[in-house]
Design a protein around this motif. Structure first.
Motif, PDB file in Angstrom:
ATOM      1  N   GLN A   1       0.798  -1.239   0.000  1.00 34.97           N
ATOM      2  CA  GLN A   1       0.000   0.000   0.000  1.00 34.97           C
ATOM      3  C   GLN A   1       0.828   1.287   0.000  1.00 34.97           C
ATOM      4  O   GLN A   1       0.382   2.305  -0.498  1.00 34.97           O
ATOM      5  CB  GLN A   1      -0.964   0.002   1.178  1.00 34.97           C
ATOM      6  CG  GLN A   1      -2.192  -0.841   0.884  1.00 34.97           C
ATOM      7  CD  GLN A   1      -3.137  -0.909   2.051  1.00 34.97           C
ATOM      8  OE1 GLN A   1      -2.762  -0.640   3.203  1.00 34.97           O
ATOM      9  NE2 GLN A   1      -4.372  -1.300   1.782  1.00 34.97           N
ATOM     10  N   ARG A   2       2.031   1.224   0.572  1.00 35.48           N
ATOM     11  CA  ARG A   2       2.842   2.463   0.588  1.00 35.48           C
ATOM     12  C   ARG A   2       3.469   2.743  -0.777  1.00 35.48           C
ATOM     13  O   ARG A   2       3.935   3.856  -1.023  1.00 35.48           O
ATOM     14  CB  ARG A   2       3.937   2.361   1.645  1.00 35.48           C
ATOM     15  CG  ARG A   2       3.410   2.512   3.072  1.00 35.48           C
ATOM     16  CD  ARG A   2       4.546   2.422   4.081  1.00 35.48           C
ATOM     17  NE  ARG A   2       5.532   3.457   3.943  1.00 35.48           N
ATOM     18  CZ  ARG A   2       6.853   3.244   3.909  1.00 35.48           C
ATOM     19  NH1 ARG A   2       7.342   2.027   3.985  1.00 35.48           N
ATOM     20  NH2 ARG A   2       7.691   4.247   3.786  1.00 35.48           N
ATOM     21  N   MET A   3       3.500   1.750  -1.622  1.00 34.53           N
ATOM     22  CA  MET A   3       4.125   1.947  -2.945  1.00 34.53           C
ATOM     23  C   MET A   3       3.044   2.366  -3.943  1.00 34.53           C
ATOM     24  O   MET A   3       2.486   1.542  -4.665  1.00 34.53           O
ATOM     25  CB  MET A   3       4.803   0.657  -3.410  1.00 34.53           C
ATOM     26  CG  MET A   3       6.040   0.366  -2.589  1.00 34.53           C
ATOM     27  SD  MET A   3       6.960  -1.026  -3.245  1.00 34.53           S
ATOM     28  CE  MET A   3       7.358  -0.474  -4.889  1.00 34.53           C
ATOM     29  N   ASN A   4       2.745   3.660  -3.959  1.00 31.44           N
ATOM     30  CA  ASN A   4       1.591   4.113  -4.757  1.00 31.44           C
ATOM     31  C   ASN A   4       1.922   5.291  -5.665  1.00 31.44           C
ATOM     32  O   ASN A   4       1.045   6.063  -6.041  1.00 31.44           O
ATOM     33  CB  ASN A   4       0.427   4.460  -3.823  1.00 31.44           C
ATOM     34  CG  ASN A   4       0.825   5.530  -2.834  1.00 31.44           C
ATOM     35  OD1 ASN A   4       1.899   6.112  -2.947  1.00 31.44           O
ATOM     36  ND2 ASN A   4      -0.036   5.785  -1.862  1.00 31.44           N
ATOM     37  N   ARG A   5       3.215   5.424  -6.001  1.00 33.84           N
ATOM     38  CA  ARG A   5       3.614   6.602  -6.778  1.00 33.84           C
ATOM     39  C   ARG A   5       3.438   6.423  -8.285  1.00 33.84           C
ATOM     40  O   ARG A   5       3.612   5.319  -8.810  1.00 33.84           O
ATOM     41  CB  ARG A   5       5.088   6.934  -6.495  1.00 33.84           C
ATOM     42  CG  ARG A   5       5.308   7.586  -5.127  1.00 33.84           C
ATOM     43  CD  ARG A   5       6.791   7.674  -4.832  1.00 33.84           C
ATOM     44  NE  ARG A   5       7.314   6.332  -4.585  1.00 33.84           N
ATOM     45  CZ  ARG A   5       7.646   5.875  -3.375  1.00 33.84           C
ATOM     46  NH1 ARG A   5       7.520   6.629  -2.310  1.00 33.84           N
ATOM     47  NH2 ARG A   5       8.106   4.639  -3.229  1.00 33.84           N
ATOM     48  N   LEU A   6       3.137   7.549  -8.928  1.00 37.51           N
ATOM     49  CA  LEU A   6       3.148   7.606 -10.397  1.00 37.51           C
ATOM     50  C   LEU A   6       4.613   7.727 -10.813  1.00 37.51           C
ATOM     51  O   LEU A   6       5.314   8.618 -10.339  1.00 37.51           O
ATOM     52  CB  LEU A   6       2.370   8.845 -10.862  1.00 37.51           C
ATOM     53  CG  LEU A   6       2.520   9.247 -12.326  1.00 37.51           C
ATOM     54  CD1 LEU A   6       1.891   8.207 -13.237  1.00 37.51           C
ATOM     55  CD2 LEU A   6       1.887  10.609 -12.580  1.00 37.51           C
ATOM     56  N   ARG A   7       5.069   6.845 -11.689  1.00 40.86           N
ATOM     57  CA  ARG A   7       6.466   6.973 -12.139  1.00 40.86           C
ATOM     58  C   ARG A   7       6.566   7.790 -13.420  1.00 40.86           C
ATOM     59  O   ARG A   7       7.457   8.583 -13.580  1.00 40.86           O
ATOM     60  CB  ARG A   7       7.091   5.597 -12.342  1.00 40.86           C
ATOM     61  CG  ARG A   7       7.308   4.858 -11.032  1.00 40.86           C
ATOM     62  CD  ARG A   7       8.427   3.845 -11.175  1.00 40.86           C
ATOM     63  NE  ARG A   7       8.547   3.034  -9.983  1.00 40.86           N
ATOM     64  CZ  ARG A   7       9.037   1.814  -9.978  1.00 40.86           C
ATOM     65  NH1 ARG A   7       9.455   1.258 -11.104  1.00 40.86           N
ATOM     66  NH2 ARG A   7       9.122   1.137  -8.857  1.00 40.86           N
TER      67      ARG A   7
END
Ligand code: FAD
Ligand code: MLT
Ligand code: ZN
Length: 469
Positions: A93-99
């Protein structure tokens, strides 16, 4: 396993604040339907791909199983730990970034823990469209969608999650990172590892990021509701809609009267157009032409359906708010079912043409075996995918019904599915719910190949053990 040494290694990998062992871990240990409650050794919340790899290496060194988890909205118990207290939940859940959003290539690269609705929003803000859509979109994650090869309401036009994914980044069982985020639309260089990982339900690797396909936004989206007297009429309407609306038809959902009555019972404030029809169809048209021609085409198609006696009444939403209201009705069915208590859930796939005959004979077989049984039937008719759920007779306890009758009911339903050339899992996956069905019903050669793949990619059997196979 030395639990203290493992917990220390996990804290070293992701920071002590992101290794949860105390307090209420229920949100990670209990599935959405409240059917499976497990006990985790720890919940680990990495913030980067490197941290995921470090967690996998630590667990491998200690021979400890890992259960990848996204939004925990899965329907088959695949994302919750077992009751042993020995498994680690790996929450993305913490890995939610737009790359990266690449408007020229129509791609979006995003981390696996991004919530589906947020991904749709990222695309929308760039004037584009990511069409994967399901009622859990406010909490399910892209990683979970790909791990389950989710379907949803736009499959008719855009396919399952698999068809919407161009690349993946995956942490392997050795703790290596496979960077497969190319985003190319053509790449025939050997076995397609992306498609192997998609639908593997966390048993072959941990998805940490994905490159997704985007589409131009349609000029107009219209939603309609139609009342039908029978499933055969729904099917005839589907045929007509396909011929008149062609690729513009993006959704074709059906809801049986009893399924909608549960929505009415648990969410009485929701407006309910066309009440009382034996079957209600929800159609969506997404069109590159403007609103006026799209509306004219949809209304003409529904007019023809009325004339031919395929529908008894129909309504086209006049505004976005009205369209949302119609979708809300459909999307509230799983929620109403959850309010009603446990039932015996099926997510079956059939040749569309076989559906009326399947329902006629299976409804009759179930009613004969269990007098008073209640059938909650709805789903994605356009894809041949029914949620053919079997609920206890009125007044009976759902949990006891599930415990006592599930095997018998499943045999009736899945034998009929097989006889009609269908599949016992259309879009929800296998998880722990259908492992028995896999063993019994999947061809032995297919099972043997799957077991060899699992052995090759996860020789210690630490990724989501007891799920799928
Ligand atoms: P989780 O539930 O957390 O996990 C599901 C599985 O994927 C588990 O096996 C887990 O181990 C694995 N997994 C999760 N993340 C990863 C990762 N990053 N790497 C590797 N493995 C991973 N499904 C449909 O297909 N169509 C629908 O229309 C639909 N409607 C729904 C409506 C409601 C109200 C609800 C509650 C569910 C619905 N679902 C539907 C089921 C569910 O939302 C989907 O299966 C969804 O794709 C799960 O995503 P998640 O992030 O919640 O995954
Ligand atoms: C749906 O289509 O609403 C989902 O797949 C959820 C369900 O089957 O309950
Ligand atoms: Zn569904």
């Amino acid at each position: 396993m030395n639990p203290d040494a493992l917990l220390q290694a996990l804290r070293d990998a992701v920071g002590a604040a992101n290794v949860l062992t105390d307090g209420d871990l229920g949100a990670y240990e209990l599935d959405w339907r409240r059917r499976w409650r497990g006990k985790a050794l720890a919940v680990v919340r990495p913030g980067s791909t490197g941290e995921v790899a470090a967690v996998v290496r630590a667990c491998a060194a200690h021979g400890t199983p890992l259960v990848p988890q996204g939004g925990n909205t899965g329907m088959v118990g695949g994302g919750v730990p077992d009751a042993s207290g020995r498994q680690v939940v790996l929450s993305l859940q913490r890995m939610n970034r737009l790359r990266r959003l690449d408007a020229d290539n129509l791609t979006l690269t995003v981390e696996a823990g991004a919530v589906l609705q947020a991904v749709q929003q990222m695309a929308r803000e760039a004037g584009l469209w990511f069409p994967l859509s399901l009622a859990a979109e406010g909490s399910c994650t892209i990683g979970g969608n790909l791990a389950t090869n989710a379907g949803g309401t736009q499959v008719l036009r855009f396919g399952n999650a698999r068809e919407l994914c161009l690349g993946l980044e995956v942490v392997t069982a050795d703790g290596d990172v496979w960077g497969g985020l190319s985003g190319l639309r053509k790449d025939n260089t050997g076995y397609d590892l992306r498609h192997l990982m998609i639908g593997s339900e966390g048993t072959l690797g941990v998805i940490t990021a994905a490159t997704l396909k985007l589409f131009p936004q349609p000029a107009a989206t219209l939603t309609a509701l139609a009342a039908c007297g029978s499933l055969a009429d729904c099917l005839a309407l589907l045929r007509l809609a396909r011929s008149r609306l062609d690729a513009g038809l993006t959704g074709f959902e059906v809801m049986e009267r009893y399924a909608l009555s549960l929505v009415e019972k648990h969410f009485p404030a929701l407006p309910r157009p066309l009440p009382g029809a034996p079957w209600t169809v929800l159609l969506e048209l997404a069109d590159a032409e403007g609103e006026a021609p799209a509306r004219a085409r949809l209304e003409a198609m529904l007019g023809a359906a009325l004339e031919q006696g395929l529908v008894t009444d129909a309504v086209v939403a006049e505004s976005i708010a009205q369209a949302r209201g119609l979708w809300h009705l459909r999307e509230s069915i799983p929620l109403a079912q959850a309010e009603e208590g446990l039932n015996i859930k099926h997510d079956i796939s059939l040749p569309v043409s076989a559906i009326p005959a399947f329902c006629a004979s299976t409804d009759a077989a179930l009613r004969a075996a269990i007098p008073g049984v209640q059938l909650v039937n709805f789903g994605h008719l356009g894809d041949g995918n029914l949620h053919y759920n079997v609920q206890a007779p009125a007044g009976a306890d759902g949990a006891a019904f599930l415990r006592e009758r599930e095997d018998e009911v499943n045999r009736i339903v899945y034998d009929a599915v097989a006889a009609h050339g269908g599949s016992f899992s259309a879009e929800h996956g296998v998880g722990q719910l259908k492992v028995h069905e896999m063993a019994e019903r999947k061809p032995p050669v297919a099972l043997a190949m799957m077991k060899r793949i699992k052995q090759a990619l996860d020789p210690q059997g630490l990724f989501n053990p007891g799920r799928v196979l």
